[in-house]
Structure formats: C-alpha cells, structure tokens
Design an enzyme around this catalytic site. Structure first.
Site, mmCIF file in Angstrom:
data_model
loop_
_atom_site.group_PDB
_atom_site.id
_atom_site.type_symbol
_atom_site.label_atom_id
_atom_site.label_comp_id
_atom_site.label_asym_id
_atom_site.label_seq_id
_atom_site.Cartn_x
_atom_site.Cartn_y
_atom_site.Cartn_z
ATOM 1 N N ARG A 1 5.287 -3.186 -24.428
ATOM 2 C CA ARG A 1 6.732 -3.390 -24.650
ATOM 3 C C ARG A 1 7.225 -2.376 -25.689
ATOM 4 N NH1 ARG A 1 8.426 -9.754 -24.373
ATOM 5 N NH2 ARG A 1 10.426 -8.785 -23.976
ATOM 6 N N ARG B 1 10.716 -22.190 -26.482
ATOM 7 C CA ARG B 1 11.418 -21.008 -27.007
ATOM 8 C C ARG B 1 12.711 -20.754 -26.235
ATOM 9 N NH1 ARG B 1 8.490 -16.241 -25.808
ATOM 10 N NH2 ARG B 1 10.517 -15.450 -26.310
ATOM 11 N N LYS C 1 20.127 -17.916 -23.564
ATOM 12 C CA LYS C 1 19.199 -17.486 -24.616
ATOM 13 C C LYS C 1 19.348 -15.995 -24.935
ATOM 14 C CE LYS C 1 14.362 -16.325 -24.039
ATOM 15 N NZ LYS C 1 14.277 -14.978 -24.355
ATOM 16 N N ASN C 2 19.291 -15.168 -23.884
ATOM 17 C CA ASN C 2 19.231 -13.734 -24.159
ATOM 18 C C ASN C 2 20.576 -13.154 -24.592
ATOM 19 O OD1 ASN C 2 16.507 -13.754 -23.771
ATOM 20 N ND2 ASN C 2 16.562 -12.937 -21.682
ATOM 21 N N CYS D 1 6.977 -12.753 -25.588
ATOM 22 C CA CYS D 1 6.009 -12.952 -24.503
ATOM 23 C C CYS D 1 5.164 -11.710 -24.280
ATOM 24 C CB CYS D 1 6.740 -13.278 -23.205
ATOM 25 S SG CYS D 1 7.617 -14.838 -23.254
ATOM 26 N N ASP E 1 13.009 -12.318 -14.948
ATOM 27 C CA ASP E 1 12.819 -13.589 -15.653
ATOM 28 C C ASP E 1 12.817 -14.793 -14.705
ATOM 29 O OD1 ASP E 1 12.669 -12.103 -17.917
ATOM 30 O OD2 ASP E 1 14.671 -12.568 -18.644
HETATM 31 N N1 EPU Z 1 11.278 -0.184 -22.077
HETATM 32 C C1 EPU Z 1 10.801 1.015 -22.524
HETATM 33 N N2 EPU Z 1 11.265 1.470 -23.734
HETATM 34 C C2 EPU Z 1 12.146 0.763 -24.489
HETATM 35 C C3 EPU Z 1 12.620 -0.461 -24.011
HETATM 36 C C4 EPU Z 1 12.161 -0.918 -22.798
HETATM 37 O O1 EPU Z 1 9.990 1.674 -21.876
HETATM 38 O O2 EPU Z 1 12.529 1.238 -25.560
HETATM 39 C C5 EPU Z 1 10.816 -0.683 -20.762
HETATM 40 C C6 EPU Z 1 10.037 -1.990 -20.882
HETATM 41 O O3 EPU Z 1 8.671 -1.763 -21.168
HETATM 42 C C7 EPU Z 1 10.285 -2.623 -19.526
HETATM 43 C C8 EPU Z 1 11.701 -2.151 -19.171
HETATM 44 O O4 EPU Z 1 11.961 -1.027 -20.000
HETATM 45 O O5 EPU Z 1 9.376 -2.104 -18.604
HETATM 46 C C9 EPU Z 1 12.807 -3.154 -19.388
HETATM 47 O O6 EPU Z 1 12.747 -3.675 -20.702
HETATM 48 P P1 EPU Z 1 14.030 -4.222 -21.459
HETATM 49 O O7 EPU Z 1 14.230 -3.399 -22.678
HETATM 50 O O8 EPU Z 1 15.157 -4.345 -20.499
HETATM 51 O O9 EPU Z 1 13.554 -5.665 -21.898
HETATM 52 P P2 EPU Z 1 13.794 -6.386 -23.274
HETATM 53 O O10 EPU Z 1 15.146 -6.076 -23.801
HETATM 54 O O11 EPU Z 1 12.643 -6.224 -24.202
HETATM 55 C C10 EPU Z 1 14.967 -8.459 -22.237
HETATM 56 C C11 EPU Z 1 14.741 -9.934 -22.227
HETATM 57 C C12 EPU Z 1 13.536 -10.257 -21.347
HETATM 58 C C13 EPU Z 1 13.773 -9.715 -19.944
HETATM 59 C C14 EPU Z 1 14.121 -8.222 -19.998
HETATM 60 C C15 EPU Z 1 14.512 -7.656 -18.648
HETATM 61 C C16 EPU Z 1 15.500 -10.578 -24.430
HETATM 62 C C17 EPU Z 1 15.162 -11.040 -25.787
HETATM 63 N N3 EPU Z 1 14.485 -10.378 -23.591
HETATM 64 O O12 EPU Z 1 13.788 -7.900 -22.802
HETATM 65 O O13 EPU Z 1 13.503 -11.667 -21.292
HETATM 66 O O14 EPU Z 1 12.618 -9.877 -19.166
HETATM 67 O O15 EPU Z 1 15.217 -8.010 -20.905
HETATM 68 O O16 EPU Z 1 15.593 -8.339 -18.131
HETATM 69 O O17 EPU Z 1 16.669 -10.401 -24.090
HETATM 70 C C18 EPU Z 1 12.573 -13.775 -21.014
HETATM 71 O O18 EPU Z 1 13.684 -14.240 -21.305
HETATM 72 O O19 EPU Z 1 11.638 -14.448 -20.524
HETATM 73 C C19 EPU Z 1 12.326 -12.351 -21.238
HETATM 74 C C20 EPU Z 1 11.116 -11.822 -21.289
#
Ligand code: EPU
Length: 432
Positions: A122, A400, A22-23, A117, A308
C-alpha cells in the site's frame, strides 16, 4: 475474545438504516483541521476508525462536542500540535489524511505511516508526488511521514497527474490544496462518491473546488475556511454489504437512507445474478426467492464495481449456479478470505488476481476468521446463508467499518449475536 455467532439459514425480512460513509468520514473529520471555526458534522458513523480519528484530533488540540449519536461539533481554532502519536496513527489507514490537512493549515506535519487492512503493498508515493508538486517536502523517517514546506508555510498551487487512480492521494491533495496559494489541478483523479463528499464539505466551509467526481479536479486555494454544518453521505459499501446479505440468505429487505445512484454498480451485478432490486427515492428494496445465477466481476475505480465489495459478492457467488470469475483490479492481495470460505464448503480457485468460483448447493457453518474488514463482512454473509453455526473471530476488523452490524442484522431476522469466549492464547498452559 469476542466473536460473532451466526445460526444460518434464516431469510431476512424488514428494513435496515444505512449509516454515514466510513471512507468519507475518515477524510472529512481530518478536513475540519483546515477550518478556523466550528464545523457541525452530521451523519457520522459510530465505528472504531472514526473513534480513533477523533481521539487523534483531540490529542492535537481539537475541541469536540457530541451533539447527538451521529452529530458532532468540532472546533480546530486552537490546534497545539502537528505531531500525531505513533501508537494512534499506526492503527488506521486514513491517518494519512492528517498529513494533507496539517500541512495545508500549519505548513508541517509528522504522522506515523498508516496501518489498516493488509491488502498487499500500500504505497503512498502518489500522495508524496502531489505534495511535492505543491512545494512540500515529504520524507518517511523511521516509520514517520515528515512533511514540511520548501519555503514559507503554505502550499503553492501545482499541477499533479496521478500515475494511478488513487482515492487517498486525490483526497489528500485536495486537503493540502484547499488553503494553498494559487490553483492546483489534479489529473486522473479518483471519482468515488466520497471524493465528491469531501469537496462538498470543503466548499461548504468556503473552499473553491471544481470538478470533483470527474477525472480533473481544480482547487483554487482560499485564504481561510470558516465553520459551517455538513451531513456525510450514506455508506455505499455498507448498503452493498446488506444487499449482498439478502442475496445470499434470501428474503426481502428495504435498505434505507441510501443514494441509489451510488449503488448502481452493485445493483447491476445483483440483477444479473437473479436478485430483484427496486430503487426508490432514498431506499432500495432487495428481494431474492429463486436461485442465484453466475456472473463475472472485475473490480475497478468508481464507477466500476468497488473492490470494497469484492469479498462480499464472492461469498454470494459461492452459492450461485455455474462458474463465476472475479478479477481484482485494485489491490494485490484481496483473496485472503477464500481459505475461510473453503472451510464452509466453498469451491474457489485463486490464481494471482483472478478467483474462479464453482457454485455449490450449500455452505455449512464453521469457525472462521475475519482477515480484514471486508473479508469479515464476507464471512457474515456466508454465515447467514450457511447451514448450521458459524463463529467468526477477530471481529474488531469488522467493527472498524460497520456500525451496529449485529443489531441491524438481528432486526431483520438474522440469528446473530456476540459471544465471549476465553482468549485462546491466554488460555494456553504456560510451558517452561
Ligand atoms: N496506490 C499507489 N500509490 C499511492 C496510492 C495508491 O500505488 O500513492 C495504489 C494502491 O496500491 C492500490 C491503488 O493505487 O493498488 C488504489 O489505492 P487507493 O489509494 O485508491 O486506496 P486507498 O486510498 O489507500 C481507499 C479506501 C479503501 C479502498 C480503496 C479503493 C479509505 C480509508 N480506504 O484506500 O477502503 O479499497 O480506497 O477504493 O478510504 C475498505 O474500506 O475496506 C478499504 C480498504
């Protein structure tokens, strides 16, 4: 309202085929917007997040042809719009990849702030910092991310140090930088398998990206990306979820079409808990007969234990002998599933980012709620192991991210089915 109904207590036997990640898919599909030609993408998971991304891309002018269940040809030669409709973009977290892809190709984008989610705050400040370092100006106006270039219509190579290891920011900057003038360097980059997959996809379309999978990624911008064929990697978290299901319910299941290396972080913990995991070429055999033993888990960016998988392993630990401690190291609020597990007899105390789980003899079926995607997966796992009937509502969260979950589990002997019940709110008598 659709629910999953599970009659627990049946061991699992057989094999499960894992779908595309998915990701990875939710970044690779938007990446096709950068390509001036036809991308043939294979191993696309059939999940609602992917359907939504494809609908958005069609809205922008992408021509999408379905070749078979998991393969599509996407032609983004004639994109007519860089403005993503509010109602569509808000429903999905990964819509932020449209900012990097559209700005990278066309110089501007308007994308609604993403949904997804509820895992606490975020922010997307690291994405914005990355675009700024490449000469982009990104503001959030009335719930819309508005991006444009300070000058010209291309990003310029820049150096970005991420303050936090962020999957989304790393991938979004890669998308923006692929067609930039000059070299972009991302330091403190995320290293998840889907980061490498996105880099491999872009490289196979003609990009010049080095270092993906390490914490320094170098992207030398190229003039244009041409079409090509690419197959998405198997889903590490889907595989881990079924491994956890076997751990909880017992039995023996071969998990097929996986990259065992990507599962090492999960395998290591299951072994500690007394589960047998035997790696073969592209399968892992998971077996559990004896008792489960306690362990401690701390979630971290890859190659650490994935956040995850936190709730799914939490469900398994409810049945492990002794006291286990989980520490969530990525998100602020990822314990909303705990109240639901308590309804099933679990003994869990949460203090901030730490959950302490006292193993119990058994869980008992109950009506529970899928608070989010992975929380929903945890409810399925608990339901499979519990005595009696579990009914899980809000299954749209689960759909999803899991393709054919009910069919895959039923095929290995789980007693799980979708049931339709009258919508409880609609069924309430009208008052006044
Ligand atoms: N963060 C910041 N600033 C940013 C971006 C992130 O402070 O600009 C913080 C977040 O608040 C969090 C940490 O950095 O505390 C990590 O966030 P990350 O950006 O890595 O997460 P994401 O890209 O929004 C993806 C996956 C998530 C998964 C995370 C961590 C997708 C669409 N989502 O989210 O997947 O938990 O990486 O591996 O790729 C899931 O699949 O259930 C899911 C939530």
């Amino acid at each position: 309202m659709k629910k999953y109904q599970i009659i627990g207590g049946h061991k699992l036997h057989g094999s499960i085929e894992i779908s595309g990640a998915k990701n990875a898919a939710v970044a690779i599909l938007p990446a096709a917007l950068l390509v001036d030609g036809v991308c043939r993408i294979e191993n696309i998971p059939q999940i609602s997040d992917v359907t939504l991304i494809l609908q958005i891309m069609q809205e922008l002018g992408a021509q999408i042809k379905t070749i078979n269940r998991t393969t599509m040809e996407i032609d983004c030669s004639h994109i007519v719009n860089q403005r993503v409709p509010q109602d569509m973009g808000r429903k999905i977290r990964a819509s932020y990849y449209l900012v990097g892809a559209l700005m990278g190709r066309f110089g501007w984008a308007e994308v609604p702030m993403p949904g997804g989610c509820d895992l606490g705050s975020r922010p997307i400040d690291q994405h914005i910092k990355g675009f700024a370092a490449m000469g982009g100006a990104v503001d959030v106006v009335s719930g819309v991310i508005c991006g444009k270039m300070n000058s010209g219509n291309r990003f310029k190579g820049g150096q970005v140090y991420l303050d936090i290891v962020s999957v989304g920011a790393t991938m979004n900057i890669m998308l923006g930088a692929a067609l930039a003038d000059g070299m972009t360097i991302i330091e403190n980059a995320a290293k998840e398998p889907h980061i490498v997959d996105l880099a491999n996809f872009l490289n196979s379309m003609g990009a010049d990206i080095m270092g993906a999978g390490t914490d320094v990624i170098k992207i030398r911008g190229v003039e244009r990306l041409r079409g090509g064929t690419y197959s998405i990697i198997p889903d590490q978290i889907e595989a881990g979820t079924y491994m956890a299901a076997v751990a909880a319910a017992g039995g023996e299941v071969r998990i097929c079409n996986v990259i065992p290396k990507h599962l090492d972080c999960i395998t290591a913990k299951l072994l500690e808990m007394g589960v047998e995991v035997i790696e073969e070429d592209d399968t892992v055999l998971v077996r559990r007969d004896g008792p489960l033993t306690r362990t401690n888990i701390k979630t971290m960016p890859y190659p650490g234990f994935p956040t995850d998988m936190q709730s799914q392993i939490g469900a398994v630990l409810c049945l492990a002998q002794g006291t286990s401690v989980i520490t969530e190291g990525v998100w602020d609020n990822r314990y909303r599933y705990v109240d639901e597990l308590r309804r099933m007899g679990a003994s869990i105390q949460v203090d901030g980012k730490v959950a302490v789980i006292e193993g119990v003899e058994k869980l008992t079926g109950a009506p529970v709620h899928a608070c989010d995607l992975r929380a929903g997966a945890a409810m399925v796992i608990a339901g499979l192991a519990a005595e009696g009937v579990t009914e899980i509502d809000s299954i749209h969260h689960i759909e999803r991210g899991y393709e054919n979950l009910v069919e895959k589990l039923a095929a290995v002997g789980a007693h799980i089915r979708v049931v339709e019940t009258p919508d409880e709110e609609a069924a309430q008598p009208q008052v006044g």
